[in-house]
Design a protein around this motif. Structure first.
Motif, PDB file in Angstrom:
ATOM      1  N   SER A 105      -6.814  -7.234 -27.291  1.00  0.00           N
ATOM      2  CA  SER A 105      -6.431  -8.242 -26.457  1.00  0.00           C
ATOM      3  C   SER A 105      -6.469  -9.610 -26.529  1.00  0.00           C
ATOM      4  O   SER A 105      -4.984  -9.916 -26.060  1.00  0.00           O
ATOM      5  CB  SER A 105      -7.071  -7.786 -25.012  1.00  0.00           C
ATOM      6  OG  SER A 105      -7.422  -5.721 -24.952  1.00  0.00           O
TER       7      SER A 105
ATOM      8  N   THR B  62      -2.514 -10.638 -27.536  1.00  0.00           N
ATOM      9  CA  THR B  62      -2.665 -12.452 -26.508  1.00  0.00           C
ATOM     10  C   THR B  62      -1.715 -12.864 -27.138  1.00  0.00           C
ATOM     11  O   THR B  62      -1.258 -14.244 -26.917  1.00  0.00           O
ATOM     12  CB  THR B  62      -4.011 -12.364 -25.737  1.00  0.00           C
ATOM     13  OG1 THR B  62      -3.435 -10.967 -24.746  1.00  0.00           O
ATOM     14  CG2 THR B  62      -2.695 -13.411 -24.529  1.00  0.00           C
TER      15      THR B  62
ATOM     16  N   LEU C  61      -0.739 -15.147 -18.664  1.00  0.00           N
ATOM     17  CA  LEU C  61      -0.375 -14.508 -19.688  1.00  0.00           C
ATOM     18  C   LEU C  61      -1.373 -13.438 -20.296  1.00  0.00           C
ATOM     19  O   LEU C  61      -1.761 -14.680 -21.439  1.00  0.00           O
ATOM     20  CB  LEU C  61       1.321 -13.531 -19.509  1.00  0.00           C
ATOM     21  CG  LEU C  61       2.127 -14.114 -18.720  1.00  0.00           C
ATOM     22  CD1 LEU C  61       3.141 -13.448 -19.448  1.00  0.00           C
ATOM     23  CD2 LEU C  61       1.653 -13.283 -17.612  1.00  0.00           C
TER      24      LEU C  61
ATOM     25  N   VAL D 299      -2.796 -10.219 -22.609  1.00  0.00           N
ATOM     26  CA  VAL D 299      -2.207  -8.466 -22.445  1.00  0.00           C
ATOM     27  C   VAL D 299      -2.915  -7.691 -22.679  1.00  0.00           C
ATOM     28  O   VAL D 299      -4.512  -8.379 -23.501  1.00  0.00           O
ATOM     29  CB  VAL D 299      -1.328  -8.344 -23.783  1.00  0.00           C
ATOM     30  CG1 VAL D 299      -1.336  -7.256 -24.430  1.00  0.00           C
ATOM     31  CG2 VAL D 299       0.200  -9.836 -23.880  1.00  0.00           C
TER      32      VAL D 299
ATOM     33  N   ILE E 277      -0.951  -6.290 -18.124  1.00  0.00           N
ATOM     34  CA  ILE E 277      -0.824  -7.749 -18.261  1.00  0.00           C
ATOM     35  C   ILE E 277      -1.291  -8.336 -17.015  1.00  0.00           C
ATOM     36  O   ILE E 277      -0.866  -7.907 -16.255  1.00  0.00           O
ATOM     37  CB  ILE E 277       0.840  -7.804 -18.449  1.00  0.00           C
ATOM     38  CG1 ILE E 277       1.762  -7.305 -19.044  1.00  0.00           C
ATOM     39  CG2 ILE E 277       0.698  -9.786 -18.710  1.00  0.00           C
ATOM     40  CD1 ILE E 277       1.762  -7.453 -21.003  1.00  0.00           C
TER      41      ILE E 277
ATOM     42  N   ASN F 252      -2.510 -11.692 -15.249  1.00  0.00           N
ATOM     43  CA  ASN F 252      -1.919 -13.277 -15.013  1.00  0.00           C
ATOM     44  C   ASN F 252      -2.959 -13.530 -14.697  1.00  0.00           C
ATOM     45  O   ASN F 252      -3.797 -13.805 -12.812  1.00  0.00           O
ATOM     46  CB  ASN F 252      -0.486 -13.061 -13.597  1.00  0.00           C
ATOM     47  CG  ASN F 252       0.317 -14.517 -13.418  1.00  0.00           C
ATOM     48  OD1 ASN F 252      -0.972 -15.552 -13.874  1.00  0.00           O
ATOM     49  ND2 ASN F 252       1.353 -14.253 -13.611  1.00  0.00           N
TER      50      ASN F 252
ATOM     51  N   GLU G 155      -3.233  -7.960 -12.802  1.00  0.00           N
ATOM     52  CA  GLU G 155      -2.844  -6.952 -13.692  1.00  0.00           C
ATOM     53  C   GLU G 155      -1.514  -5.888 -13.487  1.00  0.00           C
ATOM     54  O   GLU G 155      -2.034  -5.064 -12.338  1.00  0.00           O
ATOM     55  CB  GLU G 155      -4.181  -6.283 -14.318  1.00  0.00           C
ATOM     56  CG  GLU G 155      -4.032  -5.614 -15.457  1.00  0.00           C
ATOM     57  CD  GLU G 155      -4.903  -5.040 -16.079  1.00  0.00           C
ATOM     58  OE1 GLU G 155      -5.066  -5.637 -16.967  1.00  0.00           O
ATOM     59  OE2 GLU G 155      -5.167  -3.909 -15.467  1.00  0.00           O
TER      60      GLU G 155
ATOM     61  N   PHE H 191       2.963  -2.596 -17.903  1.00  0.00           N
ATOM     62  CA  PHE H 191       3.754  -3.333 -19.230  1.00  0.00           C
ATOM     63  C   PHE H 191       4.864  -3.593 -18.432  1.00  0.00           C
ATOM     64  O   PHE H 191       6.194  -4.247 -18.311  1.00  0.00           O
ATOM     65  CB  PHE H 191       3.840  -3.243 -20.234  1.00  0.00           C
ATOM     66  CG  PHE H 191       4.269  -3.681 -21.307  1.00  0.00           C
ATOM     67  CD1 PHE H 191       4.673  -5.151 -21.805  1.00  0.00           C
ATOM     68  CD2 PHE H 191       5.570  -2.660 -21.748  1.00  0.00           C
ATOM     69  CE1 PHE H 191       5.307  -5.341 -22.675  1.00  0.00           C
ATOM     70  CE2 PHE H 191       7.236  -3.045 -22.083  1.00  0.00           C
ATOM     71  CZ  PHE H 191       6.459  -4.217 -23.307  1.00  0.00           C
TER      72      PHE H 191
ATOM     73  N   ARG I 109       7.069  -6.114 -16.017  1.00  0.00           N
ATOM     74  CA  ARG I 109       7.161  -6.923 -15.887  1.00  0.00           C
ATOM     75  C   ARG I 109       8.600  -7.670 -16.629  1.00  0.00           C
ATOM     76  O   ARG I 109       9.421  -6.513 -16.306  1.00  0.00           O
ATOM     77  CB  ARG I 109       6.545  -7.425 -17.415  1.00  0.00           C
ATOM     78  CG  ARG I 109       5.465  -7.601 -17.533  1.00  0.00           C
ATOM     79  CD  ARG I 109       4.611  -7.776 -17.139  1.00  0.00           C
ATOM     80  NE  ARG I 109       4.623  -9.456 -16.767  1.00  0.00           N
ATOM     81  CZ  ARG I 109       3.889 -10.290 -15.336  1.00  0.00           C
ATOM     82  NH1 ARG I 109       2.757  -9.624 -14.800  1.00  0.00           N
ATOM     83  NH2 ARG I 109       4.163 -11.774 -15.787  1.00  0.00           N
TER      84      ARG I 109
END
Length: 659
Positions: free
Chosen positions: A269, A273, A286, A288, A313, A315, A321, A324, A327
């Motif tokens: 992760s 990111t 953000l 990931v 994802i 924030n 969260e 994906f 988004r």
């Protein structure tokens, strides 16, 4: 090998594109239907990548208006040429070829083309004389044995001549056997190219990564060879996403304890990111997250059973969260693109990327991020040729990489005669629609750089610039502190223009400071500007602040006596019209602003004397630097006052450098 030139002919709208140079990154700019896609598809057909097969089909691809006359245009069964290219060899590649074929057999450039119904081939690239000499040098020949072989003009001729001899000698037979086994120089060069020539990957439909996958489903598709099917590309991209994150599905499956399993997921992760946020600057909040868990019974099939891998994802600003897939379309596209093409560099054979209209769903700044990704991540490993009609995808800082694509029409009388798609290197065109993306890109670039620098000092007008430059030069001549040359002085046009200016240029991360005039009615505007925080704290000053007055202009840095001297010199005021300190003071006692007092005085002068403006006195002072070289009290007073102002702004740069 590097592609250095291309020419497309007889392909769809492209009758003859003309030759155009290819750099490491090339941008094809043109309006819709200009033929950009046709150019990319023709290039792709030269030597297509296995993942994006591209063929040449005469009925589909040959210009339709000439299809009925194909045999007439290409007589004696000759196939039409669709793409011609030139490739630069590296020193290592040239040495490798010459070890096989002999020194001097190839130059530094190889020509490769492809015709309809045929594989690609090299042409006009071999020097046969040294190749024949090299072939003959492999064996020991007597003068008598060499005599019949001297008629050969190609290495293939050697085998033909030997075959025609009634009783070939042992050396001649060995040469014939060598050519039969290894091939002629033409065949050997072709074999070399088949192994070394970069593959073209043409992409017009950009896969979106699946946000969730069932691991058992992935394993089943992979075992049956179905993962590469179009309908499963999103799932396949998820596996590439894991590899991009630095972890594989196999590695996850091997973990036996929660801590090692969790550590691997966290590491993946963090890594993904860091990779994504390097180029996705739209939202720095953000993160990931890679998660693997059992399917929940209430979820939609097939995610209600088995083991589910998810991309989530988080924030950090809103502390939420989301999946994906939820988004923005731009983020999903950008994320999927980065994952896909970051992996391409691992291929053993070089790949040239042909990208048709990438990034259309992205915001303009995100498109700039995509261009940066091309330059920093793709270009070191691949040549990239992409098409666009978006001004934000035009590299305004490197117009040499831009090629303009036009569908040219000529007028013959009242008849419009199509000439087909043309490519131009000079980015000059008479077609405003074609030129628009270039104009927009250049216009945006100019607005982001014209008159501004990394450190920009905003003043009211051009006269202020001249005053500051003249006084800074005078201080430096005296070995005193002038304005730091790292400041670029830029006229904003008044206090009302500062906020929009800072908003427009602030996206460039410029260090902006302000030195503004201030009238009595400007107090509210100044307070609002400071409250808006559009400028860094401590970098907004008015002349009133610096001189501890209710109102002041740049001219108030000058002592009254010096200001009078400058005005008399500027307008050549003499005798009864000449200005004195007393006349200046008496002209308007309602204000302390020197320039307002001067304006009031000039209204009393004869019409033959021009009215006062702010620029002329400053320009006169620049043209007469000796005025500030004097050691009179009025000059000393002025320069001491100005030096204190310069120190304030110079200290801003020192503080910035220390951060």
């Amino acid at each position: 090998m590097k592609l250095v030139e291309a020419r497309v002919t007889n392909f769809r709208s492209v009758e003859d594109s003309g030759r155009f140079d290819i750099d490491q990154v090339v941008c094809l700019v043109g309006k819709n239907e200009a033929g950009k896609s046709a150019l990319l598809q023709a290039l792709a057909a030269l030597n297509p990548h296995s993942s994006t097969p591209q063929t040449l089909d005469k009925e589909r691809d040959y210009p339709r208006r000439y299809l009925a006359s194909y045999d007439e245009r290409h007589p004696k069964g000759a196939a039409a040429v669709a793409i011609e290219t030139e490739w630069a060899l590296t020193d290592e590649e040239r040495v490798e070829i010459e070890e096989r074929l002999g020194p001097g057999t190839v130059s530094s450039v190889i020509k490769v083309r492809r015709k309809y119904g045929e594989a690609f081939e090299h042409y006009e690239s071999l020097n046969f004389a040294p190749a024949i000499k090299h072939f003959l040098g492999r064996f020991e020949f007597t003068a008598e044995e060499l005599a019949p072989l001297e008629a050969a003009t190609t290495t293939s001729d050697l085998a033909t001549i030997i075959k025609a001899l009634p009783t070939p000698s042992d050396a001649q037979s060995k040469l014939s056997e060598y050519i039969a086994k290894e091939g002629s120089a033409t065949v050997q060069l072709q074999r070399f190219l088949e192994a070394k020539l970069p593959r073209f990957m043409y992409v017009s439909s950009y896969d979106r990564m699946a946000g969730n996958v069932q691991i058992e489903d992935i394993a089943n598709l992979k075992a049956n060879g179905l993962l590469s099917k179009d309908e499963h590309r999103g799932k396949s991209l998820f596996l590439e996403f894991l590899e991009y994150a630095g972890v594989s599905m196999d590695a996850l499956n091997k973990q036996k304890t929660f801590e090692t399993y969790n550590a691997l997921l966290e590491a993946a992760s963090n890594h993904i990111t860091d990779q994504i946020l390097e180029y996705w600057t739209q939202n720095p909040d953000l993160m990931v997250n890679v998660k693997v868990s059992a399917g929940m019974p209430g979820d939609q099939p097939p995610f209600n059973a088995g083991t589910i891998a998810r991309a989530r994802i988080y924030n950090s600003l809103h502390r939420v969260e989301t999946p994906f897939s939820e988004r923005s379309a731009g983020f999903v596209w950008f994320f999927s693109f980065l994952v896909k093409f970051a992996q391409v560099k691992n291929e053993s054979i070089p790949v040239i990327l042909l990208l048709d209209e990438p990034g259309l769903t992205l915001h303009g700044k995100a498109q700039a991020d995509l261009l940066r990704f091309f330059d920093e991540k793709l270009a070191p490993h691949h040549q990239v040729i992409f098409s666009t009609h978006s001004p934000f995808m035009v590299p305004a800082g490197n117009l040499a990489s831009v090629r303009v694509v036009q569908d040219v029409v000529e007028m013959k009388g009242v008849r419009r005669v199509p000439q087909g798609t043309k490519v131009r290197d000079d980015v000059l065109t008479q077609d405003p629609d074609t030129l628009f993306p270039l104009q927009a890109a250049l216009g945006y670039e100019l607005t982001q750089s014209l008159f501004v620098g990394e450190n920009t000092l905003l003043v009211e007008g051009p006269g202020d610039i001249l005053y500051l430059q003249a006084m800074s030069d005078a201080l430096r001549r005296r070995k005193r502190q002038g304005l730091d040359p790292r400041w670029t002085i830029c006229p904003a046009g008044g206090i009302d223009k500062i906020r929009p200016f800072a908003s427009l240029f602030g996206s460039n991360k410029l260090n902006i400071a302000v030195l503004s005039d201030q009238a009595k009615g400007d107090k509210r505007k100044v307070e609002e500007l400071r409250k808006s925080e559009i400028l860094k704290a401590g970098q907004f000053y008015t002349m009133a602040d610096l001189l501890s007055r209710e109102e002041a202009d740049i001219e108030d840095l000058l002592s009254p006596a010096l200001f009078v001297q400058v005005l008399n010199g500027t307008y050549e005021l003499q005798k009864k019209d000449s200005l004195t300190e007393k006349k200046l003071e008496d002209a308007d006692k309602t204000t302390t602003r020197l320039v307002k007092k001067a304006e009031a005085y000039y209204k009393l002068l004869p019409d033959s004397i021009p009215m006062l403006d702010h620029f002329a006195p400053a320009a006169w002072l620049v043209r007469n630097p000796d005025v500030l070289s004097a050691t009179t009290p009025e000059v000393e007073e002025t320069l001491t006052r100005v030096e204190a102002v310069f120190k304030i702004f110079n200290d801003m740069l020192a503080i910035k450098a220390a951060r």
